[in-house]
Every structure is written in C-alpha cells, then in structure tokens.
Scaffold this motif. Structure first.
Motif, mmCIF file in Angstrom:
data_model
loop_
_atom_site.group_PDB
_atom_site.id
_atom_site.type_symbol
_atom_site.label_atom_id
_atom_site.label_comp_id
_atom_site.label_asym_id
_atom_site.label_seq_id
_atom_site.Cartn_x
_atom_site.Cartn_y
_atom_site.Cartn_z
ATOM 1 N N CYS A 124 -2.353 -0.550 -2.956
ATOM 2 C CA CYS A 124 -3.610 -1.293 -2.803
ATOM 3 C C CYS A 124 -4.214 -1.662 -4.160
ATOM 4 O O CYS A 124 -4.275 -0.832 -5.069
ATOM 5 N N TYR A 126 -7.238 -2.159 -5.029
ATOM 6 C CA TYR A 126 -8.410 -1.361 -5.421
ATOM 7 C C TYR A 126 -7.935 -0.135 -6.190
ATOM 8 O O TYR A 126 -8.515 0.257 -7.190
ATOM 9 N N ILE A 156 -10.532 5.549 6.405
ATOM 10 C CA ILE A 156 -10.212 4.141 6.148
ATOM 11 C C ILE A 156 -8.713 3.920 6.009
ATOM 12 O O ILE A 156 -8.177 2.930 6.458
ATOM 13 N N CYS A 157 -8.031 4.803 5.330
ATOM 14 C CA CYS A 157 -6.583 4.666 5.187
ATOM 15 C C CYS A 157 -5.998 5.961 4.634
ATOM 16 O O CYS A 157 -6.744 6.831 4.189
ATOM 17 N N LEU A 303 -11.123 -7.796 4.322
ATOM 18 C CA LEU A 303 -11.863 -7.790 3.059
ATOM 19 C C LEU A 303 -11.964 -9.211 2.506
ATOM 20 O O LEU A 303 -11.142 -10.054 2.830
ATOM 21 N N HIS A 417 -7.137 -8.885 -1.739
ATOM 22 C CA HIS A 417 -8.554 -8.847 -2.098
ATOM 23 C C HIS A 417 -8.803 -8.753 -3.597
ATOM 24 O O HIS A 417 -9.829 -9.190 -4.082
HETATM 25 S S1 SF4 Z 1 -8.867 0.845 3.227
HETATM 26 FE FE1 SF4 Z 1 -9.576 0.332 1.173
HETATM 27 S S2 SF4 Z 1 -8.497 1.727 -0.170
HETATM 28 FE FE2 SF4 Z 1 -7.437 1.769 1.777
HETATM 29 S S3 SF4 Z 1 -5.811 0.253 1.545
HETATM 30 FE FE3 SF4 Z 1 -7.552 -0.789 2.462
HETATM 31 S S4 SF4 Z 1 -8.668 -1.663 0.730
HETATM 32 FE FE4 SF4 Z 1 -7.287 -0.130 -0.096
#
Ligand code: SF4
Lengths: 442, 266
Positions: A124, A126, A156-157, A303, A417
């Motif tokens: 990811c 981020y 979230i993940c 996102l 994103h």
């Molecule tokens: S939930 Fe947030 S941290 Fe997890 S993969 Fe998606 S954008 Fe990345």
C-alpha cells in the motif's frame, strides 16, 4: 528544568503558535469571504477552509515540539483513539500524514525512499509513504515526533499489522494490536467481548504505563462524547449532499475530513464541524451548488486519488457533474449511532468492529445502493485502488449490480491513492471522457 | 454542391483514418494511413486529398462539419467537436450493422469492449489495463521480434498443430520469454498460437467484466488477423460479426455524429 521546558513548550505552541495561526486564519477567512466561483463552474472554497488549515497546521506544529511533553502515539485510522486522547496522548495518523503528502505532491520521494530500503511496490502506498518518512525523517510538515506507543487496529486491513511491526522495529517502542474479527451481518456478542477485553486488558495497561497516568472515567466519557458529537455532525454535513444541487462535494469532504480522523475526541473538532454544518446549511438556503448548473450527480467509491483531486474536480465541474457523496468519507460518519457514552468500553468495541472495510463486499454494495437512492445519483465511479485491496475487492460485481438495478452507468477507474506511477493520465482521461459522453454531458 | 455532408477523423496510435458521409449517413469516401507524429499536418493532407478526389472547393469544405476521435483527437484543430472512441465506435458499428450487441475493438494501444443497446446507445464499456497487454501492439511487437510479417501472423498461428503457453501477458516480458523459447528450439508457429491465445484470454476477461450481450461484433485493424477471430469465437462460443469496414468504425461514427449536429442545428 522540567517546569521551564514545559512553560517554553506551552508558550511556543499554545500561545505564539496558536496566535499566529489564528491570525493567519483570520486573513484567509477574509480572503475566502469574497471568493467567487473559481473555474466558472466550481463553487468557491467553503469559508471554513481557513479553519481547517489552522487546525491542521497547529496539529503538526505541535508535533514539532511535543516530544518529552506529551506522550506520542501513532495510530491506524480505525484505531480506538478515545482511550489515548483521554490519557493525554498526542496522536499521529500515518495514513493522514501520507494523504497530506500526496495532496502536496511530496509523496513520491518518500515512496521511493521506502522502496530503496527494499519495500515492494505492491505494498500500500500509504505504508510506503509513511515508512519513507519514518526511515528518512523527511516530511512536508517539517518534522514528525517519534512515537512512544504504536496502536494498530485490524478493522481496515491486515496490512497495518505488518506496517506497524516495521514501525516497532524502527522506533523500538511498544505496539498494541487490536484484532477485530470480520463482521458479515451482525457482530456476535463474543466478538464484541473479545474486542472489549483487548481494549481493557491490552491497550489500557500499556497506554497507561507509557503515559505514566491512569485512565479517568470522567475524562474518557468526555472524550467519547466529543467523539460522538463530532461524528454526528460530520454525518449530518454529509447528508446535506442529498439536496439538489448538492452544497458540498466529495472534494470538499476529502479536505475537511482531516479533523474527524485526526482530532476525533477533541472539543475543538465539535466546534469546527458545528460551524461547517452552519455554512453548508447556508449554502442550501441560498441554493449554492458545489458545481454551477449541476446536471448529473455521481457517487465515488474508495479512497481519493490525492494527487489529482483538484484536476478531477474541475474536469467534472466543467461538465456540470457533481459528486455529492463517497463511501470513503461516509465511513467516518456512519458509525455515529453506535457510540453510546453510557456503555463506554462496550460501545467502543462495537464501533471499532463495524467500519465498512471490516464488513465485507455485500455491505458495501448495500451502502452504495442506499446512496444512489438517497442522494439521487445518476452514475457511479469506482476507483479501483491498486494499493487498497480490501477496499477494491468486489468492485466488478458491485459495479454490475448497481448498473443492473438502477440502470445507471458505472465506471471502474484504475489508479492508486498515493502512487502516481500507477496513474496513467491519458487513459484515465479517456475513460472519464467516455463515461461523461455516456451520461450525455460531454 | 458536394455530396459530402459530414467528415469524421480518427487519429489512433497506429493509424489515422478519415471518412466522409452523405446526407443519409452513407460512407462515400474513406482513407487510412499510418499515424504521423505531426497530426495537424496529416489531417490537412487528408482534407486536401478529400477535396481533390471528390472535387470539393475550399468554400464548400469550410461548411462541412468535422468531428474527431481517437487518442490524437485533441490535436485535430480542424474539428468542431472531439469525442472518445467509445462513443464513435458504437455509433459507427450500430449504423453499419443495424443492431446492438457487444463490440470488441482491438486497437494499437487500446482494446475496448462496448455494450451497445438496441437503440444504438452505449450502455457499458471497458478498456484494457494500463499496459499494452491485450492490445494490437502486443502482437505487433512480437511479430517484429520473430521476424514474421504482421499480416501472416494469424495464418501461421492457425497452421500450428499445437501451441505453447506464454505465461507473461506483459509485452516486454513476453518478448524475453519468446526469445528463450526460440533459443531452445521451439518452432515459430506454436509460439504464435500461444501468443494469440494470451491476447484472446485478456479480451475474454474484459468481455466477462461487462457481460456478453449477443451478438458479438469485432472491429479494429486486428480483424484482418484470422486467428484472432477464430479464437475469439472458440473462447466465447459466439459467432463474430464484422462490419464492412472494420477499421473505419471510429471515423465513421465521428462523421455520423457530425452529421447529426447539422441536423439538430437546423
Ligand atoms: S486500508 Fe488503508 S492502510 Fe490498509 S491497504 Fe487500504 S489504504 Fe492501505
């Protein structure tokens, strides 16, 4: 010595810094007051923007000096921050910081640094942005404080688990993981109990030890109340998008969501959203739309593409297309009814079990269906985000179902994103152009 | 008075096309050339040619509406309107064949699947991913690498009694895969067959993502390749229908839209 230091810190941040930023906000607000429609078609920025800027600036300004004065925690966006707030933590959300870097086009250097350290392009963006900052110290906000505590919540993940383990290695500080079982329909009582126990037996003791304080019930309730109030206001603001024309767009929401993520549990956040709601209502009354001559209304899923926000906004506005709502911004409001101040920890457990990403693709489809009806939408853009797999999985059938059931066009747009290399300008442009032609607004 | 009532120009990544239509929307003239990097000059040349061959005066040409499409459309300053290939292809094919369905267009760097309704509207579309896998460029590159003339590729592929699997869909990686196969003595034909299979599987995945509404139609330069057509039929179980001028569907659609605009103005 300690006392002098504390006084210095307070003077720098809470007196000088605050005063300067307040003054700046005043100037900005004056400028915004007279702002006209920018691109002919895009409404002027909300006056509240001056305040958003002040809040974010002050937040990161504090971060420069906070080390040694307040305990610092890094938290995932779906983390139970209220407990930390009640213990006096200063909180950094690496995801928000990464988004800010993306919006300011400062992310690619950080991403590349992380890749030079050996992190794969498939992780990811981020995470790569944040690890770039953690490893090099570089950030568009000047300086980020080192954490004393890391808190990762898996709602979230699963990526966050590995991400925060890496952060733990870099900073060598305690890491608390809150594991949130997946919710398909309803969270069973044992799942709620399981999360609650983790909050009580894992998070609180460690957070108290690191902060050198004990959690006070009264303070905790106060924070939860602010959190609930702000979340409710946010939800109300988003629901204003049901008006025709919509007074705010997702582009406004993406910008003004920073406080609800980053400053949830603070009183000022409640005041801020109260003011924002007032301004948005004013727009409804005056019939000011987020785009001039709104012809079509489109939903956004996933996102945002942070580094292309303004381009996309202008492009759609020029065609009279508004984007009143997104599943992403809604995620920070839809849980408001679940927050129950009287049932403190249990309600926390429940709230943190129910985010959209912890609930499966069927739930997201249902949310989108409801939005198409409630917000009277004419089309859907689903951003297939290369980085965020949990958000993007299931988008093909979701898209097909929405088209079938509502007879509206839906576009799957491939991008990322935060990683610009996964964004192909020409191809995105031609897909959007074709989509608009299909809606007959080209 | 000239019979030409509207003009469509399609500047693709590989070829540029121009079509002229009469007042009934019949295609009365067409021309195709490899795309020139100086697109504006090329379009000027196209228009000169049109004037000459159909004896149209400058004055008359000025009055004929032009619509441009294709990835180079923005550079066609002569056009009064610019639209995407999706809209124009759908328009052109619908008029040529007289019915809707699912159109597959395999172009140089873009492949697209367009679902067209019974009244000729685009109801859905999808395009290939960011890379050149699943596009004409994939075949073109490998043809070059294997020193096989492009127009013989399909026949050769079909002549192979067996095929080898090419695991990479990436144009660049597929190339290295092929080189190593050739080095290991694998014959050209089975490799070609495998390559086509790879391309078709990408296209079929795109068709599935929007859902196949029969009949299946095919356009674009790749239709000249018999292997593509045959394998697409095998993979979908549908007979593939071709318009009369499959390479001109974008330009034709653009011309039809230009024609409509004159009618709505009147
Ligand atoms: S939930 Fe947030 S941290 Fe997890 S993969 Fe998606 S954008 Fe990345």
């Amino acid at each position: 010595m300690k006392l002098i230091d504390t006084i210095k810190y307070r003077l720098t941040v809470d007196v000088a810094g605050r005063a300067f930023l307040r003054y700046e906000r005043f100037l900005n607000a004056r400028r915004l007051k007279n702002a006209r429609f920018k691109s002919e078609n895009l409404a002027p920025p909300l006056r509240i923007s001056a305040w958003t800027k002040e809040l974010i600036s002050l937040h990161y300004f504090r971060g420069r000096y906070v080390e040694g004065h307040q305990p610092v925690a890094y938290v995932t966006s779906g983390g139970p921050v209220e407990i930390l707030k009640a213990l006096g933590y200063y909180v950094i959300y690496p995801e928000n910081h990464a988004a800010l870097a993306g919006a300011r086009h400062a992310q690619m250097e950080l991403i590349q640094s992380a890749e030079e350290f050996g992190f794969s392009q498939d992780i990811c963006s981020y995470v790569r942005t944040d690890l770039g900052t953690a490893l090099t110290g570089k950030t568009p906000v000047g300086k980020l404080p080192k954490p004393d505590l890391l808190l990762a919540c898996t709602n979230i993940c699963q990526t966050v688990l590995h991400w925060y383990r890496v952060l733990q290695k870099i900073f060598n500080v305690p890491l608390v993981v809150i594991d949130t079982p997946f919710v398909y329909t309803e969270a069973p009582p044992h799942a709620v109990e399981y999360v609650k126990k983790q909050l009580e037996n894992e998070l609180i003791p460690v957070a108290e030890r690191v902060a050198g304080r004990t959690l006070k019930e009264k303070k905790f309730k106060e924070v939860v109340k602010y959190s609930k109030d702000a979340t409710e206001l946010w939800l109300e603001i988003l629901n204003m998008g049901r008006h025709i024309p919509t007074p705010i767009s997702i582009f406004d929401q993406f910008i003004h969501m920073a406080p609800i993520v980053e400053m949830r549990g603070d009183k000022v956040t409640v005041d801020f959203y109260y003011a924002m709601l007032k301004e948005v209502k004013e727009r409804v009354k005056k019939g000011i739309g987020s785009v001039k001559n709104e012809k079509k209304r489109v939903l956004w899923d996933n996102l945002p593409v942070w580094y292309k926000l303004s381009r996309l906004a202008a492009e759609l506005a020029d065609r009279g297309v508004s984007m009143p709502i997104s599943t992403y911004t809604y995620a920070w409001g839809e849980l408001a009814p679940l927050i129950d101040i009287e049932r403190g920890m249990e309600s926390m457990a429940r709230v943190y079990l129910y985010p959209i990403l912890n609930r499966g693709t069927g739930h997201k489809l249902e949310v989108m269906r409801q939005m198409v009806k409630d917000f009277k939408l004419d089309g859907v853009i689903l951003h297939s985000d290369r980085s965020c797999k949990p958000y993007s999985i299931g988008q093909v059938p979701q898209r097909n179902k929405l088209m079938e059931e509502f007879g509206i066009p839906a576009l799957l747009l491939e991008a990322d994103h935060n990683d610009e290399r996964a964004f192909s300008e020409e191809q995105v442009a031609s897909r959007i152009a074709s989509f608009l032609e299909m809606m007959e607004v080209a | 008075m000239s019979r030409v009532k509207a003009i469509g120009i399609d500047v693709g990544s590989t070829t540029a096309k121009i079509v002229a239509v009469d007042e009934n929307g019949e295609m009365i003239w067409r021309y195709i050339e490899p795309t020139d990097p100086r697109i504006e000059d090329q379009v000027d040349r196209f228009l000169e040619k049109l004037k000459e061959e159909l004896s149209i005066s400058d004055e008359e040409l000025k009055k004929i509406p032009i619509v441009a499409t294709g990835y180079g459309r923005k550079l066609v300053h002569q056009a009064k309107k610019k639209l995407t290939e999706i809209t124009c292809h759908a328009k052109g094919v619908y008029k040529s064949l007289g019915h809707g369905g699912t159109l597959v267009d395999i172009g140089g760097q873009d492949s697209k699947v367009i679902v067209i309704s019974n009244d000729g509207k685009v109801v859905d579309f999808t395009m290939n991913d960011k890379c050149a896998a699943g596009t004409g460029r994939f075949l073109e590159n490998t043809a070059m690498r294997m020193k096989v003339p492009l127009d013989k590729m399909g026949e050769l592929a079909l002549s192979a009694p067996e095929e080898v699997k090419i695991s990479s869909v990436c144009t660049v990686f597929a190339e290295s895969e092929i080189i190593s196969m050739i080095a290991h003595g694998v014959a050209v034909e089975p490799i070609l067959k495998g390559l086509h299979r790879g391309l078709i599987s990408r296209i079929v995945a795109m068709i599935r993502s929007v859902g196949l509404t029969p009949p299946l139609m095919l356009s674009g330069g790749v239709v000249k390749n018999p292997a593509v057509r045959k394998m697409l039929e095998e993979a979908t179980g549908q007979k593939v229908i071709l318009p009369e001028y499959p390479q001109f569907m974008g330009a034709y659609g653009a011309a039809l839209i230009a024609l409509e605009s004159t009618k709505s103005e009147n």
